[in-house]
Enzyme design. Structure first.
Site, PDB file in Angstrom:
ATOM      1  N   ASP A  93      28.319  83.830   3.968  1.00  0.00           N
ATOM      2  CA  ASP A  93      27.801  83.641   5.327  1.00  0.00           C
ATOM      3  C   ASP A  93      26.751  82.535   5.250  1.00  0.00           C
ATOM      4  O   ASP A  93      26.352  82.117   4.153  1.00  0.00           O
ATOM      5  CB  ASP A  93      27.181  84.978   5.813  1.00  0.00           C
ATOM      6  CG  ASP A  93      26.747  84.957   7.270  1.00  0.00           C
ATOM      7  OD1 ASP A  93      27.157  84.032   8.016  1.00  0.00           O
ATOM      8  OD2 ASP A  93      25.990  85.858   7.677  1.00  0.00           O
ATOM      9  N   GLN A 115      32.088  92.788  13.018  1.00  0.00           N
ATOM     10  CA  GLN A 115      32.732  91.797  12.153  1.00  0.00           C
ATOM     11  C   GLN A 115      33.459  92.476  10.998  1.00  0.00           C
ATOM     12  O   GLN A 115      34.538  92.042  10.576  1.00  0.00           O
ATOM     13  CB  GLN A 115      31.682  90.812  11.612  1.00  0.00           C
ATOM     14  CG  GLN A 115      32.269  89.715  10.751  1.00  0.00           C
ATOM     15  CD  GLN A 115      33.153  88.757  11.539  1.00  0.00           C
ATOM     16  OE1 GLN A 115      32.744  88.263  12.582  1.00  0.00           O
ATOM     17  NE2 GLN A 115      34.358  88.487  11.060  1.00  0.00           N
ATOM     18  N   CYS A 163      32.416  85.056   8.249  1.00  0.00           N
ATOM     19  CA  CYS A 163      32.437  85.526   9.643  1.00  0.00           C
ATOM     20  C   CYS A 163      32.423  84.378  10.653  1.00  0.00           C
ATOM     21  O   CYS A 163      32.812  84.575  11.800  1.00  0.00           O
ATOM     22  CB  CYS A 163      31.265  86.478   9.892  1.00  0.00           C
ATOM     23  SG  CYS A 163      29.645  85.696   9.723  1.00  0.00           S
ATOM     24  N   ARG A 214      38.864  89.907  15.580  1.00  0.00           N
ATOM     25  CA  ARG A 214      37.743  90.464  16.349  1.00  0.00           C
ATOM     26  C   ARG A 214      38.278  91.074  17.649  1.00  0.00           C
ATOM     27  O   ARG A 214      37.851  92.139  18.081  1.00  0.00           O
ATOM     28  CB  ARG A 214      36.699  89.369  16.669  1.00  0.00           C
ATOM     29  CG  ARG A 214      35.953  88.845  15.446  1.00  0.00           C
ATOM     30  CD  ARG A 214      35.007  89.876  14.851  1.00  0.00           C
ATOM     31  NE  ARG A 214      34.022  90.332  15.800  1.00  0.00           N
ATOM     32  CZ  ARG A 214      32.876  89.689  16.084  1.00  0.00           C
ATOM     33  NH1 ARG A 214      32.565  88.590  15.444  1.00  0.00           N
ATOM     34  NH2 ARG A 214      32.016  90.170  16.974  1.00  0.00           N
ATOM     35  N   ARG A 268      23.807  92.106  21.585  1.00  0.00           N
ATOM     36  CA  ARG A 268      23.461  91.230  20.454  1.00  0.00           C
ATOM     37  C   ARG A 268      21.983  90.883  20.596  1.00  0.00           C
ATOM     38  O   ARG A 268      21.573  90.275  21.593  1.00  0.00           O
ATOM     39  CB  ARG A 268      24.310  89.958  20.463  1.00  0.00           C
ATOM     40  CG  ARG A 268      23.808  88.927  19.471  1.00  0.00           C
ATOM     41  CD  ARG A 268      24.781  87.797  19.241  1.00  0.00           C
ATOM     42  NE  ARG A 268      25.911  88.239  18.438  1.00  0.00           N
ATOM     43  CZ  ARG A 268      26.752  87.406  17.818  1.00  0.00           C
ATOM     44  NH1 ARG A 268      26.586  86.098  17.896  1.00  0.00           N
ATOM     45  NH2 ARG A 268      27.755  87.884  17.111  1.00  0.00           N
ATOM     46  N   HIS A 307      26.014  93.832  11.379  1.00  0.00           N
ATOM     47  CA  HIS A 307      27.063  93.224  12.219  1.00  0.00           C
ATOM     48  C   HIS A 307      28.362  94.016  12.003  1.00  0.00           C
ATOM     49  O   HIS A 307      29.344  93.491  11.456  1.00  0.00           O
ATOM     50  CB  HIS A 307      27.230  91.752  11.848  1.00  0.00           C
ATOM     51  CG  HIS A 307      28.019  90.953  12.850  1.00  0.00           C
ATOM     52  ND1 HIS A 307      28.410  91.438  14.078  1.00  0.00           N
ATOM     53  CD2 HIS A 307      28.490  89.673  12.793  1.00  0.00           C
ATOM     54  CE1 HIS A 307      29.080  90.505  14.722  1.00  0.00           C
ATOM     55  NE2 HIS A 307      29.150  89.433  13.972  1.00  0.00           N
TER      56      HIS A 307
HETATM   57  N1  NVA Z   1      24.244  86.081   9.614  1.00  0.00           N
HETATM   58  C1  NVA Z   1      24.654  85.327  10.770  1.00  0.00           C
HETATM   59  C2  NVA Z   1      25.927  85.863  11.326  1.00  0.00           C
HETATM   60  C3  NVA Z   1      26.471  85.133  12.537  1.00  0.00           C
HETATM   61  C4  NVA Z   1      27.701  85.731  13.108  1.00  0.00           C
HETATM   62  C5  NVA Z   1      23.553  85.390  11.812  1.00  0.00           C
HETATM   63  O1  NVA Z   1      22.959  86.451  12.009  1.00  0.00           O
HETATM   64  O2  NVA Z   1      23.259  84.362  12.412  1.00  0.00           O
HETATM   65  N1   CP Z   2      31.148  85.909  13.757  1.00  0.00           N
HETATM   66  C1   CP Z   2      30.541  85.992  14.948  1.00  0.00           C
HETATM   67  O1   CP Z   2      29.984  87.033  15.317  1.00  0.00           O
HETATM   68  O2   CP Z   2      30.603  84.863  15.696  1.00  0.00           O
HETATM   69  P1   CP Z   2      29.814  84.506  17.035  1.00  0.00           P
HETATM   70  O3   CP Z   2      28.364  84.321  16.662  1.00  0.00           O
HETATM   71  O4   CP Z   2      30.439  83.241  17.532  1.00  0.00           O
HETATM   72  O5   CP Z   2      29.965  85.639  18.008  1.00  0.00           O
END
Ligand code: NVA
Ligand code: CP
Length: 302
Positions: free
Chosen positions: A219, A134, A259, A287, A104, A131
């Site tokens: 989101d 997800q 998500c 997930r 990540r 992502h």
């Molecule tokens: N769009 C959000 C998704 C979090 C799971 C982010 O990148 O923070």
């Molecule tokens: N939806 C998701 O990826 O959640 P986290 O940021 O908690 O991993």
């Protein structure tokens, strides 16, 4: 055989994704009935997190434990990654030790570089661009609740961000129509939109976009790394909340997905996320099962 990575949904064929979802549903049933299944005994997943996470970390770590393997958490704060060791070097070193890695991070190019120098599968656990994990969970969730995904209409309300990018890819792969309601200035990548033009359409007004939809998705307005834009985004996205008015335009049996983490009163009203059409807890739970199917696919089946 060349090592397979999962950096975006386009790394797998349509059929492989369909098989993965069916397998995730099967693995979920096996887990719930108490069946022990350990295809990854002695295998280790390296987990590199340069951003926060609850769901992704816990689901991957739990999945590896249930599969009989283990997982190692790495963050830039306590590894050489945070002290400037080149990505290419880290990739080559970790490839000698663990069996698979999830990352990540911020720039998508970083995960592409990592994959280029890695001899083992790399999974995208969120970048600024995509992502895909997800989406595996979301598609499983829709299939479990409503059956066939092909031919359905989903509506994305909000930022043209990493989740939206993966929804666009999902529309191509699972063959559904995706309406995108985003404010001007927050459109998804134009090249991606062009590539997916048979499946996606920008409809600025969320009320119009939601009409006839089988699923409404949103989101956060400011993603991780955009915290300083929060105030501006609150103004720009003020008309982009998924609330009862938006949901009432969709089909009666439409689902609501997010998500998570969510901000009630911003991108979604409490009445919707905590209401009867919301499947956000299933999505989060899936997930685990979707990623177990992915781990099995990358380490055992391909
Ligand atoms: N769009 C959000 C998704 C979090 C799971 C982010 O990148 O923070
Ligand atoms: N939806 C998701 O990826 O959640 P986290 O940021 O908690 O991993």
């Amino acid at each position: 055989m060349a090592v397979r990575h999962f950096l975006t949904l386009m790394d797998l064929s349509r059929q492989e994704l369909i098989n993965l979802t069916n397998r995730a549903i099967e693995l979920k049933q096996m887990q719930k009935s108490g069946k022990v299944y350990e295809p990854l005994k002695n295998k280790v997943l390296g987990m590199i997190f340069e951003k926060s996470s609850t769901r992704t970390r816990v689901s991957f770590e739990t999945g590896m434990i249930q599969f009989g393997g283990g997982a190692i958490f790495l963050s830039p704060r306590d590894s050489q990654l945070g002290r400037g060791e080149p990505i290419a070097d880290s990739a080559r070193v970790l490839s000698q030790m663990v069996d698979i890695i999830m990352i990540r991070t911020f720039e998508h190019e970083k995960i592409e570089t990592f994959a280029k120098y890695s001899d083992i599968p790399i999974i995208n656990a969120l970048t600024d661009r995509a992502h895909p994990c997800q989406l595996l969970a979301d598609m499983q969730c829709f299939q479990e609740r409503r059956g066939q995904i092909q031919g359905k209409t989903f509506t994305w309300v909000g930022d043209g961000n990493n989740m939206c990018y993966s929804y666009i890819n999902a529309a191509r792969q699972w063959d559904f129509k995706l309406n995108i309601a985003c404010p001007e200035g927050y459109d998804p990548d134009p090249q991606l939109m062009q590539e997916a033009s048979d499946h996606v359409e920008i409809i600025r007004d969320p009320i119009a976009a939601a009409k006839g939809s089988d699923c409404i998705v949103t989101d956060v307005w400011a993603s991780m790394g955009q915290e300083e834009e929060q105030r501006q985004r609150e103004k720009d996205f003020a008309n982009y909340q998924v609330n009862d008015t938006v949901m009432s335009q969709a089909n009666k049996d439409a689902l609501f997905m997010h998500c998570l983490p969510a901000h009630r009163g911003e991108e979604v009203s409490a009445s919707v996320i905590d209401g009867p059409q919301s499947v956000v807890w299933d999505e989060a739970g899936n997930r685990l099962h979707a990623q177990k199917a992915l781990l099995e696919f990358l380490l055992v089946k391909s």
